[in-house]
Design a protein around this motif. Sequence first.
Motif, PDB file in Angstrom:
ATOM      1  N   THR A  16      33.728  22.720 -43.762  1.00 53.53           N
ATOM      2  CA  THR A  16      34.336  21.850 -44.618  1.00 53.53           C
ATOM      3  C   THR A  16      33.886  22.357 -46.027  1.00 53.53           C
ATOM      4  N   LYS A  51      29.366  18.090 -38.664  1.00 51.95           N
ATOM      5  CA  LYS A  51      31.043  17.175 -37.753  1.00 51.95           C
ATOM      6  C   LYS A  51      29.996  16.136 -37.910  1.00 51.95           C
ATOM      7  N   VAL A  54      30.648  15.312 -41.811  1.00 46.29           N
ATOM      8  CA  VAL A  54      31.669  14.513 -42.137  1.00 46.29           C
ATOM      9  C   VAL A  54      32.761  13.469 -41.772  1.00 46.29           C
TER      10      VAL A  54
END
Length: 64
Positions: A16, A51, A54
Amino acid sequence: MKTKTQKAVEQPAPFTPGITRAMVRQHAYELFRDKLPRRPLTLEDWVLAEKDLVGNLETEAAEG
């Protein structure tokens, strides 16, 4: 009954943009506090931690 043993891996680079390894590492240590003393983190653990981080950051941005 067979059990899978997962190998510990070095922390992968985050996928990311804007997220650093240090940010993911800190979040992973908070998420897996109970797991770390017994065994190291797997690749799946690192990906899950990123994940989740984020998702948390997106939620905070939407609320703020």
